[in-house]
Write an enzyme that holds these catalytic residues in place. Structure first.
Site, PDB file in Angstrom:
ATOM      1  N   SER A 139      42.154  37.379  45.241  1.00 28.61           N
ATOM      2  CA  SER A 139      42.909  35.760  45.685  1.00 28.61           C
ATOM      3  C   SER A 139      41.142  35.358  45.113  1.00 28.61           C
ATOM      4  CB  SER A 139      42.513  35.433  46.510  1.00 28.61           C
ATOM      5  OG  SER A 139      42.673  34.045  46.436  1.00 28.61           O
ATOM      6  N   TYR A 152      40.072  34.342  55.781  1.00 33.31           N
ATOM      7  CA  TYR A 152      40.428  34.867  54.285  1.00 33.31           C
ATOM      8  C   TYR A 152      39.941  34.849  53.189  1.00 33.31           C
ATOM      9  CZ  TYR A 152      43.976  34.689  50.794  1.00 33.31           C
ATOM     10  OH  TYR A 152      45.409  35.209  49.937  1.00 33.31           O
TER      11      TYR A 152
END
Length: 252
Positions: A139, A152
């Site tokens: 990501s 995350y």
């Protein structure tokens, strides 16, 4: 070896970016096995007739599940040419770090980072036989953050680092690369029948590329990276975000 004889395994393939990858590769002639914890949506996708698909329920955080999924993939397809480690807990926000529970932190580590390690570990013997390739999905949050996204961000940063470590360890037999998506509109890829409302002009125009991303933007790069055309590419992280990480944003 034609693509119609090649076998790919996609984790987290029932919904979101993973679903887009499964459908894209199947359309390109790959035999695609995919795993997911959502059995209902996974079975629905496998029955769409979108190509040669095999759904295997499983949790990438469970080593026994991973071993079974890899074994059943090879039994189904007769070989393994590519692994796409896409499965992950997609919700980045976990609240203030001082109140972030260890269980919540650990679950994200288990799925988002340990999962790719386990799938890779058990796929290596099969990929060595085919000079296969691995693509990890990270990501842009590995490089930039919003508040309250520590767990995350840490896992996705770990995926980027894991990628280049694996590329050095597994080469030249197996190539390993990473894709870091930005804003990808996956609302139509959740296995639901309800229509998603349109995005706003602001949503699109804030991107230097002029639009929000689509799952096929990621899937087409996956297809390239696992193909012989990318035989000189390994250990790399490809940012696919419409240019957003290169854009300076200041409050007016």
């Amino acid at each position: 070896m034609s693509q119609s004889e090649r076998v790919a395994l996609v984790t987290g393939g029932a919904k979101g970016i993973g679903r887009g990858i499964v459908l894209y590769l199947a359309n390109e002639g790959w035999n695609v096995a995919f795993c997911d914890r959502d059995e209902a949506v996974g079975e629905q996708l496998a029955k769409t007739g979108a190509g040669e698909l095999c759904f295997l329920p499983g949790d990438v955080a469970s080593e026994s599940d991973v071993q079974r999924v890899v074994d059943e993939t090879v039994q189904w397809g007769g070989r393994l040419d590519a692994v796409i480690n896409n499965a992950g807990i997609a919700d980045p926000e976990t609240g203030p770090v001082e109140s972030l529970g260890l269980e919540q932190w650990q679950r994200r580590l288990d799925v988002n980072l340990t999962g790719p390690f386990l799938v890779t570990k058990h796929s290596i013997p099969h990929l060595r036989k085919t000079n296969g390739a691995i693509v990890n999905i990270a990501s842009t949050r590995a490089m930039q953050s919003e508040p309250d996204t520590e767990a995350y961000a840490a896992t996705k940063g770990g995926v980027v680092a894991l990628t280049h470590a694996l590329a050095v360890s597994l080469g030249p037999e197996i190539r390993v690369n990473c894709i870091s998506p930005g804003w990808i509109d996956t609302r139509a890829f959740q296995g639901r029948s309800d229509e998603a409302p349109p995005l706003s002009e602001t949503d699109h125009h804030q991107h230097p590329a002029g639009r929000v991303g689509q799952p096929e933007d990621i899937a087409s790069l996956v297809d390239y990276l696992i193909s012989p055309k990318a035989s000189f590419i390994t250990g790399q992280n490809f940012v696919v975000d419409g240019g957003m990480v290169r854009k300076m944003i200041y409050e007016e």
